[in-house]
Scaffold this motif. Structure first.
Motif, PDB file in Angstrom:
ATOM      1  N   SER A 266       0.817  -1.211   0.000  1.00 23.30           N
ATOM      2  CA  SER A 266       0.000   0.000   0.000  1.00 23.30           C
ATOM      3  C   SER A 266       0.850   1.259   0.000  1.00 23.30           C
ATOM      4  O   SER A 266       0.547   2.226  -0.711  1.00 23.30           O
ATOM      5  N   ASP A 267       1.926   1.260   0.789  1.00 24.05           N
ATOM      6  CA  ASP A 267       2.793   2.439   0.842  1.00 24.05           C
ATOM      7  C   ASP A 267       3.408   2.727  -0.528  1.00 24.05           C
ATOM      8  O   ASP A 267       3.468   3.888  -0.960  1.00 24.05           O
ATOM      9  N   ALA A 268       3.863   1.676  -1.200  1.00 26.71           N
ATOM     10  CA  ALA A 268       4.475   1.865  -2.517  1.00 26.71           C
ATOM     11  C   ALA A 268       3.441   2.298  -3.550  1.00 26.71           C
ATOM     12  O   ALA A 268       3.694   3.175  -4.374  1.00 26.71           O
ATOM     13  N   PHE A 269       2.249   1.705  -3.491  1.00 23.39           N
ATOM     14  CA  PHE A 269       1.223   2.021  -4.492  1.00 23.39           C
ATOM     15  C   PHE A 269       0.650   3.421  -4.303  1.00 23.39           C
ATOM     16  O   PHE A 269       0.356   4.123  -5.271  1.00 23.39           O
ATOM     17  N   THR A 270       0.482   3.834  -3.061  1.00 26.76           N
ATOM     18  CA  THR A 270      -0.135   5.141  -2.805  1.00 26.76           C
ATOM     19  C   THR A 270       0.877   6.275  -2.791  1.00 26.76           C
ATOM     20  O   THR A 270       0.510   7.429  -2.590  1.00 26.76           O
ATOM     21  N   GLY A 271       2.139   5.945  -3.019  1.00 28.72           N
ATOM     22  CA  GLY A 271       3.123   7.014  -3.141  1.00 28.72           C
ATOM     23  C   GLY A 271       3.641   7.534  -1.828  1.00 28.72           C
ATOM     24  O   GLY A 271       4.004   8.714  -1.736  1.00 28.72           O
ATOM     25  N   ARG A 272       3.674   6.716  -0.797  1.00 30.32           N
ATOM     26  CA  ARG A 272       4.248   7.145   0.474  1.00 30.32           C
ATOM     27  C   ARG A 272       5.758   7.063   0.367  1.00 30.32           C
ATOM     28  O   ARG A 272       6.405   6.142   0.858  1.00 30.32           O
ATOM     29  N   GLU A 273       6.295   8.062  -0.322  1.00 29.76           N
ATOM     30  CA  GLU A 273       7.727   8.119  -0.569  1.00 29.76           C
ATOM     31  C   GLU A 273       8.200   9.534  -0.288  1.00 29.76           C
ATOM     32  O   GLU A 273       7.401  10.450  -0.108  1.00 29.76           O
ATOM     33  N   LYS A 274       9.494   9.705  -0.244  1.00 30.83           N
ATOM     34  CA  LYS A 274      10.048  11.017   0.063  1.00 30.83           C
ATOM     35  C   LYS A 274       9.614  12.041  -0.989  1.00 30.83           C
ATOM     36  O   LYS A 274       9.432  11.707  -2.159  1.00 30.83           O
ATOM     37  N   VAL A 275       9.501  13.279  -0.564  1.00 34.62           N
ATOM     38  CA  VAL A 275       9.040  14.340  -1.469  1.00 34.62           C
ATOM     39  C   VAL A 275       9.938  14.454  -2.695  1.00 34.62           C
ATOM     40  O   VAL A 275       9.464  14.680  -3.813  1.00 34.62           O
ATOM     41  N   ASP A 276      11.235  14.304  -2.526  1.00 35.80           N
ATOM     42  CA  ASP A 276      12.153  14.459  -3.654  1.00 35.80           C
ATOM     43  C   ASP A 276      12.493  13.137  -4.341  1.00 35.80           C
ATOM     44  O   ASP A 276      13.471  13.049  -5.081  1.00 35.80           O
ATOM     45  N   HIS A 277      11.661  12.111  -4.130  1.00 34.58           N
ATOM     46  CA  HIS A 277      11.925  10.791  -4.702  1.00 34.58           C
ATOM     47  C   HIS A 277      12.038  10.846  -6.230  1.00 34.58           C
ATOM     48  O   HIS A 277      12.854  10.148  -6.831  1.00 34.58           O
ATOM     49  N   HIS A 278      11.227  11.684  -6.871  1.00 36.32           N
ATOM     50  CA  HIS A 278      11.199  11.759  -8.336  1.00 36.32           C
ATOM     51  C   HIS A 278      11.930  12.994  -8.872  1.00 36.32           C
ATOM     52  O   HIS A 278      11.831  13.296 -10.057  1.00 36.32           O
ATOM     53  N   LEU A 279      12.657  13.686  -8.007  1.00 35.07           N
ATOM     54  CA  LEU A 279      13.228  14.977  -8.393  1.00 35.07           C
ATOM     55  C   LEU A 279      14.234  14.856  -9.544  1.00 35.07           C
ATOM     56  O   LEU A 279      14.172  15.612 -10.520  1.00 35.07           O
ATOM     57  N   GLU A 280      15.168  13.929  -9.447  1.00 29.48           N
ATOM     58  CA  GLU A 280      16.196  13.818 -10.483  1.00 29.48           C
ATOM     59  C   GLU A 280      15.593  13.367 -11.813  1.00 29.48           C
ATOM     60  O   GLU A 280      16.027  13.821 -12.886  1.00 29.48           O
ATOM     61  N   THR A 281      14.587  12.500 -11.757  1.00 30.98           N
ATOM     62  CA  THR A 281      13.905  12.092 -12.990  1.00 30.98           C
ATOM     63  C   THR A 281      13.221  13.290 -13.633  1.00 30.98           C
ATOM     64  O   THR A 281      13.255  13.472 -14.854  1.00 30.98           O
ATOM     65  N   TYR A 282      12.600  14.118 -12.791  1.00 34.16           N
ATOM     66  CA  TYR A 282      11.941  15.335 -13.284  1.00 34.16           C
ATOM     67  C   TYR A 282      12.947  16.280 -13.932  1.00 34.16           C
ATOM     68  O   TYR A 282      12.725  16.770 -15.048  1.00 34.16           O
ATOM     69  N   LEU A 283      14.064  16.521 -13.269  1.00 36.62           N
ATOM     70  CA  LEU A 283      15.056  17.451 -13.793  1.00 36.62           C
ATOM     71  C   LEU A 283      15.652  16.942 -15.104  1.00 36.62           C
ATOM     72  O   LEU A 283      15.944  17.734 -16.011  1.00 36.62           O
ATOM     73  N   SER A 284      15.812  15.634 -15.227  1.00 34.50           N
ATOM     74  CA  SER A 284      16.320  15.068 -16.478  1.00 34.50           C
ATOM     75  C   SER A 284      15.301  15.210 -17.600  1.00 34.50           C
ATOM     76  O   SER A 284      15.671  15.429 -18.758  1.00 34.50           O
ATOM     77  N   ALA A 285      14.025  15.110 -17.242  1.00 30.53           N
ATOM     78  CA  ALA A 285      12.973  15.143 -18.263  1.00 30.53           C
ATOM     79  C   ALA A 285      12.734  16.537 -18.826  1.00 30.53           C
ATOM     80  O   ALA A 285      12.484  16.690 -20.020  1.00 30.53           O
ATOM     81  N   VAL A 286      12.819  17.573 -17.976  1.00 31.70           N
ATOM     82  CA  VAL A 286      12.430  18.912 -18.426  1.00 31.70           C
ATOM     83  C   VAL A 286      13.538  19.638 -19.168  1.00 31.70           C
ATOM     84  O   VAL A 286      13.264  20.570 -19.937  1.00 31.70           O
ATOM     85  N   GLY A 287      14.802  19.242 -18.971  1.00 29.33           N
ATOM     86  CA  GLY A 287      15.889  19.829 -19.749  1.00 29.33           C
ATOM     87  C   GLY A 287      16.087  21.319 -19.546  1.00 29.33           C
ATOM     88  O   GLY A 287      16.172  22.077 -20.508  1.00 29.33           O
ATOM     89  N   LEU A 288      16.170  21.762 -18.304  1.00 26.20           N
ATOM     90  CA  LEU A 288      16.379  23.171 -18.004  1.00 26.20           C
ATOM     91  C   LEU A 288      17.847  23.549 -18.153  1.00 26.20           C
ATOM     92  O   LEU A 288      18.721  22.687 -18.227  1.00 26.20           O
TER      93      LEU A 288
END
Length: 467
Positions: free
Chosen positions: A144-166
């Protein structure tokens, strides 16, 4: 009859060696049940884009139906003409946390594709799988924790920064600002799924409200854009009625402060242009530093910005090939308007000649900075030390940064061009600002100044003479 693609264009098409290929991502819900790669690649065996689109539409129709059937267990294989699956079936047993994350990815894929049907199926199947853990509370909680996203706030941060290409500088700023919020959340025991408008409001009240309005805007923009990415990828669940592009829960959090009486000496200080006296110090003062090889790059870059209004990153990353006779041809930058042609001021001809001689078109004008990991950051630190060493600084109580920095050269150019009587539209075009579309005459119809107007504007800006 196969329907036409609603989005049209060259979606799901890839041209390689004058042959069109069909390329489509396989949803995570499907990949979890079959062997195969993340993407399907099918050679359409045609160089005609019209025929490629027709074949693309046929294949897309087939994959859409088969994806649904595989996700619901109605079939076990994916079969397409011209495509051969490879690899062995996935046999490794996944733990409850891994399976929860897998199903969350399946939902995220469906959300990103705006496929409500697959999204509903993935959520239902995830609920069924959670029930299979029976009375094992630890496994149910891990799933349930994994499915509902009970993860650290910055868990997806590096993926986001790689995707947006700033730009590198913006990437560093976003990483720092989102990271600050993540540390605040971790200190209060909050995971990503628990950040709602109330918690966001607490963070703003504690960490952002006391900041300068410009810094507030930058901070909230970083958080808003990260949350938009999370919403689009299905990593967070939005309240009913909230749009994925709204930036919830950060939208509307900044409070405009109005009505406060201005007391003597309390006016908010803002960053400003250099004065003429400061420009003289930057250009003509005796070299004050122990690194003599820095003098040329610092003085040259400063002079170019003073006489063109170019941004620091634009100056430092100029290629020799960007020099087109009497023009700098800037091909990319901070905004869409940054791609532009800027006249080369007569007082820059000697610098340009010295920095282009004997170089190839892809060499940098400031070749000495190319080996640096972050040329802008390296140069910025050197310029700050130089600026302070020659006595160009403006510190005020309660203001973290000096009111003058390298950007003050850009402000100086804009100010001098305005004082010379040139229109704001011509100046904006030279410095790479967007046209004001609310001004129908200049923002919509008459968007560009003539080459003669641009040259006249640049040449009317004159460096102060050494007294």
């Amino acid at each position: 009859m196969v329907g036409k693609s609603k989005k049209g264009g060259e979606r799901l098409l890839l041209l390689q060696r004058n042959v069109w290929w069909f390329r489509q991502q396989v949803p995570a819900a499907v990949r979890s049940r079959i062997a195969g790669p993340q993407f399907i690649m099918v050679n359409l065996r045609t160089a005609d884009v019209i025929e490629a689109k027709r074949r693309r539409d046929e294949l897309e129709s087939q994959t859409r139906i088969q994806f649904r059937h595989i996700a619901t267990g109605r079939r076990e294989t994916l079969e397409l003409p011209g495509w051969k699956p490879s690899g062995e079936p996935k046999r490794a047993a996944l733990g409850p946390a891994e399976r929860g994350a897998m199903w969350r990815d399946a939902v995220a894929d469906a959300v990103a594709a705006e496929d409500d049907y697959i999204e509903d199926i993935a959520r239902d199947l995830a609920a069924d799988e959670a029930e299979r853990f029976g009375d094992d509370d630890a496994k149910r909680r891990a799933f349930s924790d994994a499915f509902t996203g009970r993860e650290k706030v910055d868990h997806h941060l590096e993926t986001y920064l790689s995707a947006v290409g700033l730009a590198p500088k913006t990437t560093g700023e976003r990483r720092g600002l989102v990271g600050k919020m993540a540390r605040w959340a971790a200190g209060k025991g909050l995971t990503l799924d628990r950040i709602d408008r109330r918690q966001a409001g607490k963070y703003v009240a504690e960490e952002i409200d006391h900041l300068h309005p410009v810094t507030q805007t930058k901070h909230l923009t970083a958080l808003r854009q990260y949350w938009i990415y999370l919403a689009k990828r299905g990593h967070i669940d939005l309240p009913s009625g909230e749009d994925r592009n709204s930036g919830w829960p950060w939208n509307g959090q900044q409070i405009e402060k109005r009505g406060k009486r201005v007391e003597r000496g309390s006016k908010m200080e803002e960053e400003r242009p250099f004065t003429d006296d400061e420009v003289r110090k930057l250009l003509y003062a005796p070299w004050p530093m122990k690194k003599p090889d820095w003098e040329s790059q610092i003085r040259d870059a400063t002079t170019i910005s003073l006489l063109t209004g170019m941004r620091l990153a634009e100056v430092l990353t100029l290629w020799v090939g960007d020099v087109d006779r009497d023009w700098f041809d800037i091909k990319e930058g901070k905004t869409e308007a940054a791609a532009r042609r800027v006249p080369i001021h007569p007082d820059l001809k000697a610098i340009v000649k010295r920095r282009t001689e004997g170089k190839a078109g892809t060499d940098w004008l400031f070749h000495e900075l190319r080996p640096e990991r972050d040329a802008g950051d390296t140069f910025g630190k050197r310029f700050k030390r130089f600026r302070e060493a020659v006595g160009v600084d403006d510190r005020r109580n309660g203001v973290r940064r000096s009111l003058v920095n390298f950007h003050s050269a850009r402000r100086w150019f804009t100010t001098k061009a305005r004082h010379a009587g040139h229109s704001k539209e011509t100046i904006a075009q030279i410095v790479g600002h967007k046209a004001d579309k609310s001004d129908v005459t200049f923002g919509v119809y008459a968007r560009e100044a003539s080459g003669e107007q641009l040259k006249a504007c640049v040449e009317d800006v004159q460096l102060p003479v050494l007294i």
